[in-house]
Design an enzyme around this catalytic site. Structure first.
Site, PDB file in Angstrom:
ATOM      1  N   GLY A  46       0.822  -1.199   0.000  1.00  0.00           N
ATOM      2  CA  GLY A  46       0.000   0.000   0.000  1.00  0.00           C
ATOM      3  C   GLY A  46       0.855   1.247   0.000  1.00  0.00           C
ATOM      4  O   GLY A  46       1.997   1.230   0.482  1.00  0.00           O
ATOM      5  N   GLN A  51       2.948   9.914   1.341  1.00  0.00           N
ATOM      6  CA  GLN A  51       4.240   9.226   1.343  1.00  0.00           C
ATOM      7  C   GLN A  51       5.097   9.611   0.142  1.00  0.00           C
ATOM      8  O   GLN A  51       6.303   9.398   0.163  1.00  0.00           O
ATOM      9  CB  GLN A  51       4.042   7.715   1.371  1.00  0.00           C
ATOM     10  CG  GLN A  51       3.470   7.204   2.684  1.00  0.00           C
ATOM     11  CD  GLN A  51       3.302   5.711   2.634  1.00  0.00           C
ATOM     12  OE1 GLN A  51       2.285   5.209   2.175  1.00  0.00           O
ATOM     13  NE2 GLN A  51       4.317   4.989   3.088  1.00  0.00           N
ATOM     14  N   CYS A  92       6.164  -0.295   7.250  1.00  0.00           N
ATOM     15  CA  CYS A  92       5.755   0.845   6.426  1.00  0.00           C
ATOM     16  C   CYS A  92       6.909   1.253   5.523  1.00  0.00           C
ATOM     17  O   CYS A  92       8.054   1.299   5.957  1.00  0.00           O
ATOM     18  CB  CYS A  92       5.351   2.009   7.327  1.00  0.00           C
ATOM     19  SG  CYS A  92       4.792   3.479   6.458  1.00  0.00           S
ATOM     20  N   LEU A  93       6.569   1.554   4.275  1.00  0.00           N
ATOM     21  CA  LEU A  93       7.595   1.998   3.326  1.00  0.00           C
ATOM     22  C   LEU A  93       8.275   3.288   3.774  1.00  0.00           C
ATOM     23  O   LEU A  93       9.407   3.563   3.404  1.00  0.00           O
ATOM     24  CB  LEU A  93       6.975   2.176   1.939  1.00  0.00           C
ATOM     25  CG  LEU A  93       6.463   0.895   1.287  1.00  0.00           C
ATOM     26  CD1 LEU A  93       5.662   1.224   0.031  1.00  0.00           C
ATOM     27  CD2 LEU A  93       7.601  -0.053   0.970  1.00  0.00           C
ATOM     28  N   HIS A 134      -4.326   1.177   7.743  1.00  0.00           N
ATOM     29  CA  HIS A 134      -2.971   1.735   7.737  1.00  0.00           C
ATOM     30  C   HIS A 134      -2.869   2.913   6.762  1.00  0.00           C
ATOM     31  O   HIS A 134      -2.368   3.984   7.108  1.00  0.00           O
ATOM     32  CB  HIS A 134      -1.985   0.619   7.355  1.00  0.00           C
ATOM     33  CG  HIS A 134      -0.559   1.046   7.248  1.00  0.00           C
ATOM     34  ND1 HIS A 134       0.399   0.642   8.133  1.00  0.00           N
ATOM     35  CD2 HIS A 134       0.086   1.827   6.328  1.00  0.00           C
ATOM     36  CE1 HIS A 134       1.581   1.161   7.776  1.00  0.00           C
ATOM     37  NE2 HIS A 134       1.409   1.876   6.683  1.00  0.00           N
ATOM     38  N   GLU A 135      -3.352   2.707   5.535  1.00  0.00           N
ATOM     39  CA  GLU A 135      -3.202   3.749   4.509  1.00  0.00           C
ATOM     40  C   GLU A 135      -4.085   4.968   4.770  1.00  0.00           C
ATOM     41  O   GLU A 135      -3.668   6.096   4.533  1.00  0.00           O
ATOM     42  CB  GLU A 135      -3.466   3.174   3.118  1.00  0.00           C
ATOM     43  CG  GLU A 135      -2.512   2.069   2.702  1.00  0.00           C
ATOM     44  CD  GLU A 135      -1.033   2.408   2.797  1.00  0.00           C
ATOM     45  OE1 GLU A 135      -0.661   3.590   2.669  1.00  0.00           O
ATOM     46  OE2 GLU A 135      -0.234   1.480   3.009  1.00  0.00           O
ATOM     47  N   HIS A 138      -2.464   7.306   7.160  1.00  0.00           N
ATOM     48  CA  HIS A 138      -1.463   8.187   6.539  1.00  0.00           C
ATOM     49  C   HIS A 138      -2.116   9.493   6.087  1.00  0.00           C
ATOM     50  O   HIS A 138      -1.501  10.560   6.163  1.00  0.00           O
ATOM     51  CB  HIS A 138      -0.838   7.524   5.300  1.00  0.00           C
ATOM     52  CG  HIS A 138       0.351   6.664   5.587  1.00  0.00           C
ATOM     53  ND1 HIS A 138       1.510   7.131   6.164  1.00  0.00           N
ATOM     54  CD2 HIS A 138       0.564   5.343   5.344  1.00  0.00           C
ATOM     55  CE1 HIS A 138       2.380   6.157   6.274  1.00  0.00           C
ATOM     56  NE2 HIS A 138       1.837   5.040   5.779  1.00  0.00           N
TER      57      HIS A 138
END
Length: 166
Positions: A46, A51, A92-93, A134-135, A138
């Protein structure tokens, strides 16, 4: 299409609330296309627009419960229903190399718009429900590290990484 730079923890952009998308135009389509390519190259499941430095309510994610996996585009997403509870490993990225247990719903329903502004709802279980939550967090300026109950050593992760949102 282009691969965009993924911001890392410590960048103030990641802590800001994203604005609602109101124009469904070529610029949005280019952002979605770039995010799809960036996600594919990253190895994650995701990616939220903040991000990649864009403060708009836009997410792309992989629905790993589909065969083959399906890339889902979510514009102005909102989790509208959730059930159950499961403690799962998350990463997480934007926080590379950091993993921890987070409690998330086992099932969630999201309401969002597609790239043309059409509203739809979608359900997800397991990792997909986890990814929805999660997304969308963000988009409100939150990182998963705020919810970690226990950090784990990356060496403890299984090789297939199937149990981890990143």
């Amino acid at each position: 299409m282009a691969i965009r730079n993924i911001l890392k923890q410590g960048d103030e952009q990641l802590l800001k609330r994203s604005r609602k998308v109101e124009k469904f135009d070529e610029r949005l389509h280019m952002l979605l296309d770039d995010m799809r390519e960036t996600l594919a190259q990253s190895g994650g499941v995701g990616l939220a627009a903040p991000q990649v430095g864009v403060l708009r309510r836009v997410v792309v994610l992989l629905d790993i419960n589909k065969e083959p996996e399906e890339v889902v585009e979510l514009v102005n997403p909102e989790v509208i229903e959730q059930r159950g509870e499961e403690r799962r490993v998350e990463g997480c990225l934007s926080v590379p190399g950091v993993y921890g247990y987070v409690t998330r719903p086992t099932w969630a329903k999201i309401r969002a718009q597609d790239r043309h502004g059409n509203w739809f709802e979608r359900e997800g279980e397991g990792m997909v429900a986890q990814c929805f939550c999660h997304e969308t967090e963000h988009l409100d300026g939150h990182l998963f590290t705020e919810k970690v109950e226990e950090y784990i050593d990356p060496a403890e992760l299984s090789g297939d990484n199937e149990d981890c949102v990143e």
